[in-house]
Design an enzyme around this catalytic site. Structure first.
Site, PDB file in Angstrom:
ATOM      1  N   CYS A  48      22.090  -6.290 -58.548  1.00  0.00           N
ATOM      2  CA  CYS A  48      22.543  -5.218 -58.810  1.00  0.00           C
ATOM      3  C   CYS A  48      23.597  -5.001 -59.310  1.00  0.00           C
ATOM      4  CB  CYS A  48      23.632  -5.413 -57.122  1.00  0.00           C
ATOM      5  SG  CYS A  48      24.218  -3.833 -57.181  1.00  0.00           S
ATOM      6  N   ILE A  68      11.126  -4.493 -61.236  1.00  0.00           N
ATOM      7  CA  ILE A  68      12.297  -4.247 -61.564  1.00  0.00           C
ATOM      8  C   ILE A  68      14.020  -3.730 -60.743  1.00  0.00           C
ATOM      9  CG2 ILE A  68      11.984  -4.902 -63.785  1.00  0.00           C
ATOM     10  CD1 ILE A  68      13.177  -2.502 -64.669  1.00  0.00           C
ATOM     11  N   ASN A 109      17.266  -7.291 -47.327  1.00  0.00           N
ATOM     12  CA  ASN A 109      17.488  -7.949 -48.550  1.00  0.00           C
ATOM     13  C   ASN A 109      19.045  -7.576 -48.388  1.00  0.00           C
ATOM     14  OD1 ASN A 109      18.957  -7.018 -50.954  1.00  0.00           O
ATOM     15  ND2 ASN A 109      17.242  -6.544 -52.220  1.00  0.00           N
TER      16      ASN A 109
END
Lengths: 305, 251
Positions: free
Chosen positions: A132, A193, A101
């Site tokens: 984020c 999500i 990630n």
């Protein structure tokens, strides 16, 4: 017993089963390996890595809420160089699929991180964190802006042939529009999500319980929202979806697959039961046996509306 | 580190709002050290969602004990556990006290429920003198459960010295002049901060047991940072602590 085919396919990426450990909930794998057999997990998504190390937000970073928790870690991470030097070697030994990630505060930073990691054989795919909620620049600003999400997908796509997964924010009006732009710009899949923005206050001091004021809500509290977002994408866009949001057990996982997820990630539950992944995989096998399902991929988007 | 389903032996109320939960776990009893902690799942359902961290208060044979105040949903549920109920415990977590090094007198300083880790430390200490200073708002706030040679301080003077526990330490400081002491402390941050300043200024060995909201207890959630004395670096309370040298952290 088991002749059930649990494998799933996300773009060119084949996973031995659909269970992935969500970014930011398993660090770089070493701590959780004390509790669970990572070689049985479909994929591990590592804690967001950025070009330079990030210290993260000051405490308090976490607060429990009804059936959920808020976090504002602030992308604390060791930085790309340290990640390659010390974290990848451990992950290489684990016979699981490694997905990196990446978080960044500019499009150039996303591209540079992807380019650098593309040469690492252990890294099988990228999950790009455009969502984020807990950092000032980057993160949410990109995640809320469809043009930026399109541009990031396009630029990252151009520097790697490995699968590119874009992790979408739920804090938008139409998540399927974002999934569509990811598909149009060559992304292989979307994760949906990320956390929902929330807050919690101390009523006696009248101050936020989290230093960052707001945090990302996760856990069972967000599952219905997440399911609805996955279903929305599934009905409108033909792209593999990795479902995330409040999965605590195998039943939740099955529910995500039925509404459209090809694979799914578990996050908050790892904090409570670090062996949850293995238990969920076992539960999926039993469910498939009971329901006479020979390939788990049959479940994906099998909803009857 | 492991998770384990542990049967509750008893829950005892030892003060107006202080409880001791005793559970049977040979596995944890043999693995855990003073100052380490456990992360307890108080219910079998998803509510409350997270585990709750508690320091280990005592280990007696195969039995482990936790000391807690009832102040929220999790501790209310814990306080109502009965013999035979099962709790899921993640343990042993973090780094405990270093108590076998060279000194004469162990001075344990606890603010309120900060007394929690000291019965076990008291039990494990060999060939050291022990002095225990326990501070609280009033007499209902303090306990000497499992402790030795206890002196109290209370804000209202209802028992012991009137004042806070750091003032009590300073008032007794002459008593320790001829022996080398090591301080073990646990309690609210303002107390620890005052103690840290006093011990660093006077060059006294001091270990501080800290706390912070956390989710996992073993390093994966990154939820419990504490400022390190090194610039631009956090430690994690769960993994690098909860016990730190007083000089190592910024409170």
């Amino acid at each position: 017993m088991s002749n059930i085919d649990l494998s799933v396919k996300i773009g060119s990426l084949i996973l031995k089963n659909p269970l992935m450990l969500a970014s930011g909930t398993v660090g770089y794998g070493n701590e959780i390996s004390n509790f669970t057999d990572l070689s049985k997990i479909g994929a591990i998504v590592t804690k967001s890595v950025s070009l330079k190390p990030r210290k993260g937000n000051p405490p308090q970073r976490i607060v429990e809420t009804p059936s959920g928790m808020l976090n504002a870690i602030g992308l604390a991470n060791v930085g790309l160089e340290e990640f390659i030097k010390t974290k990848i070697p451990f992950l290489k030994e684990v016979d699981s699929t490694l997905i990196c990630n990446i978080a960044a505060s500019s499009i150039e930073e996303y591209v540079e991180c992807t380019k650098t990691l593309d040469g690492e054989e252990t890294v099988k795919a990228f999950e790009i964190n455009v969502s984020c909620p807990n950092v000032k620049e980057g993160g949410l600003i990109f995640g809320n802006d469809i043009i930026s999400v399109g541009k990031i997908t396009e630029k990252v796509r151009a520097v790697t042939n490995k699968p590119v997964i874009i992790k979408l924010s739920p804090n938008v009006s139409a998540i399927s529009d974002f999934a569509k732009v990811v598909k149009d710009e060559g992304g292989d899949a979307v994760s949906a999500i990320n956390t929902l923005i929330g807050t919690s206050f101390d009523i006696y001091k009248r101050t936020p319980k989290i230093k960052n004021i707001t945090g990302g809500l996760s856990g069972p509290a967000i599952k219905p929202v997440a399911l609805a977002k996955v279903l929305e994408i599934s009905r409108k866009v033909d792209i593999p979806i990795i479902g995330i949001g409040g999965i605590m057990n195998w039943k939740d996982a099955v529910e995500f697959m039925i509404v459209g997820a090809t694979a799914f990630q578990i996050g908050t539950v790892n904090f409570i039961n670090p062996n949850a992944g293995i238990e969920i995989i076992d539960g999926l096998k039993s469910y498939c046996e009971q329901m006479n399902i020979s390939k788990i991929s049959e479940l994906t988007a099998s909803y009857q509306l | 580190m492991f998770t384990s389903k542990v049967p509750v032996e008893s829950v005892e109320k030892i003060q107006e709002n202080i409880f001791i939960l005793k559970a049977f776990s040979p596995q944890i009893a043999s693995a855990i050290k003073p100052g380490q902690f456990c992360n307890l799942k108080v219910s079998e359902t998803d509510f409350p969602l997270l585990r709750r961290p508690f320091s280990i208060s005592d280990v007696d044979g195969d039995y482990i004990s936790f000391m807690f105040n009832k102040h929220g949903e999790g501790t209310r549920i814990l306080s109502e556990k009965r013999n035979g109920d099962v709790i899921d415990i993640l343990a042993p977590l973090g780094n405990g006290f270093t108590y076998e090094d060279d000194y004469d007198t162990a001075v344990m300083i606890g603010g309120g429920l900060g007394a929690a880790p000291f019965p076990f430390l008291t039990r494990r200490l060999k060939n050291k003198k022990i002095v225990t200073l326990i501070g609280g708002r009033n007499e209902k706030d303090v306990t000497d459960w499992g402790l030795k040679n206890v002196f109290y301080s209370t804000d209202d003077g209802s028992i012991g010295f009137k004042g806070n526990v750091v003032e009590l330490l300073i008032s007794k400081f002459n008593d320790f002049k001829d022996s080398e002491i090591k301080i073990f402390s646990c309690g609210p941050t303002p107390m620890l901060k005052a103690l840290q300043k006093f011990t660093v200024d006077n060059n006294i060995k001091c270990e501080i047991s800290t706390e912070c909201s956390m989710a996992c207890g073993f390093g994966i959630c990154q939820g419990c940072p504490i400022d390190s004395a090194e610039k631009d670096k956090y430690y994690l309370v769960c993994k690098d602590g909860p016990v730190f040298d007083a000089e190592a952290i910024v409170l």
